[in-house]
Design a protein around this motif. Sequence first.
Motif, PDB file in Angstrom:
ATOM      1  N   THR A  31       0.675  -1.186   0.049  1.00  0.00           N
ATOM      2  CA  THR A  31      -0.069   0.016   0.016  1.00  0.00           C
ATOM      3  C   THR A  31       0.850   1.391   0.105  1.00  0.00           C
ATOM      4  N   ALA A  32       1.916   1.224   0.960  1.00  0.00           N
ATOM      5  CA  ALA A  32       2.891   2.526   0.848  1.00  0.00           C
ATOM      6  C   ALA A  32       3.561   2.498  -0.486  1.00  0.00           C
ATOM      7  N   PHE A  33       4.095   1.698  -1.141  1.00  0.00           N
ATOM      8  CA  PHE A  33       4.724   1.657  -2.290  1.00  0.00           C
ATOM      9  C   PHE A  33       3.761   2.094  -3.363  1.00  0.00           C
ATOM     10  N   SER A  34       2.567   1.791  -3.283  1.00  0.00           N
ATOM     11  CA  SER A  34       1.300   2.075  -4.641  1.00  0.00           C
ATOM     12  C   SER A  34       1.319   3.452  -4.314  1.00  0.00           C
ATOM     13  N   SER A  35       1.037   3.845  -3.120  1.00  0.00           N
ATOM     14  CA  SER A  35       0.670   5.274  -2.795  1.00  0.00           C
ATOM     15  C   SER A  35       1.679   6.148  -3.260  1.00  0.00           C
ATOM     16  N   THR A  36       3.085   6.065  -2.976  1.00  0.00           N
ATOM     17  CA  THR A  36       4.181   6.601  -3.173  1.00  0.00           C
ATOM     18  C   THR A  36       4.374   6.866  -4.753  1.00  0.00           C
TER      19      THR A  36
END
Length: 613
Positions: A31-36
């Motif tokens: 989720t963090a990687f996708s958001s960034t």
Amino acid sequence: MKFKSIRSRLVLLTTLILALSLTGSAWIANTAFSSTLRKTTYAELADNAEYLSTLITSSSPDPWLGGHFQAYAQSTSTRITLIDREGVVLFDSEYPIQTLDNHLWREEIQAALDTGVATSERKSATQGLPVLYYALRINDHPTVSVLRLSRALDQLVGYQRSYLNLFFGGLGVLILLSLVITAFSITMLTRPLELIKALSRRYAQGDLSAHTTVESPQELSDLSKTMQEMAFLLKTKLEEVESDKTQLETILENLSEGLLLLDTSLVIQVANHEALALLTESEHPDLVGKRLDHIISSREVLIMCNACMEDGKPHSMTIAQYGHLFGETALVVGKRKTKTLKLLACAVVSSGKMEGVVLSINDMTELRRLENIRKEFVANVSHELKTPITSIAGFSEALLDSSQKEERQHFLYIINRQAIHMQHIVEDLLLLSSLEQQNASPVKTWTMASQILEETEEQCKYRFEEKGSILTIKLINPENLDLFVNGMLIVQALTNLVINALTYSEAGSEVVLSLKLDEKSALFTVQDSGIGIPKEDAQRIFERFYRVDAGRSRSQGGTGLGLSIVKHIVAVHGGVVSVASTMGKGSTFTIKLPRSTSELNDMKAKSDSLYQL
């Protein structure tokens, strides 16, 4: 796979904790990687859009035609699309504009026209990847209204694949370690549990004499001992219960009366075989679980059972039954086929509480029939003997007072005739008695068919001459076969039928006695053209002392036993007798006998087997 054992559940629990932990961390990281990645991509698309919008507004009217936009799209891995105010695509860096449909109603186009800047995300129909769209409204150009940039998130898919490979690899290693550690740690606990489990399974299979030894832990050792003690007590109780049950079932199934156990709602809980036979007509009936009113459609029976539960006293009643009908309806519909049932209801009380009713059912039909037969027999014999006895007594007194010889001769003739009549009644009664015995089996021999007919004709000849009637004999026996019968009894039966036909026919009429033989059977028929037999009397004419026309029969000197004797003679020969009659046209009596008996066939089979040996 079902995880029911302690071992499997512990292993499953450990595995689930590890899997949830790794899954949670993978979800957070993804989720963090996708958001960034999305924020970075939108920022790059916004910068590119600002640059391209400057080129569109400050250069020539159609700057995209020079190839600069195409080169820029390839260098930045970005799709560039220019759209006019009507939604027509003016330029697309990846697809020919002729193949593209109108873009006016795309989400990002509408939003950009309204607010100036818009973003959206859709999955690519060709690659299956998420695609980010950035749309910018162009205000100072005559044809271009919206600049849209888009880019597929290829990096996200690559990252997810790498992370998932690491995730499943780590999960596999951790699960393997947890299995080894968990299996080792619970082996000492599950081993005695397996022994107790095996012991319980043997108990469940009925082997209550099984034993096992569990030394530790102490709790499981005590549990094993307690289970074995319980099994011993249970085995003893079951043996007692089974013995009592067998005795009770034997008693119930061999009772000559039907028994129903009803609960307080009059639902059948137990029904013995005799009750099934009396109350049902299906081949495989099942009364248990059914309400009593569904089986016995009688309001009186239900009232009797309810009264028994109310006062706790026995109640009884007698009711008629025909099939599923009871009471007055059964009497009307069933007529002579109606059964008579005697019902007795007794309350079942346990610890002062009403538990239900035991309903016993006795079939009184045969007893009633035998009682009626006995009464009718006594009345008929008394009536039949009363007339000749009265005549003998009266004429003997007159004989004593008479002095004339001719008058005395007349009185003596009447007395003699009545005595002979009484003798015939007694002889017929004795013959009936011998035929009605259960093991009655008269001596049988091979007898010529013509001999039976000739003797019958000789017995009846004088009666036909007296009345001026004709007796015609017909014999159809092309193979000249004999009969294996008791000739004297068959002649007696045929004589009774012929005399009966003569009695109920007019003077000068013809009676035909015929016999047709083949390899299997003999068919006797006695046909007359007399008054006939009413349909309602046809079923009763073979009863003792039953007469259709009592006055005419007595005037001819009949005993009323002739047809009953015929019926029993035919029965002891394994045959059947029947009658067909039309009022005013006459009757035809038919006797069908097997040409040889089963006894003879058995003797022949034994003889053949001896000769074969």
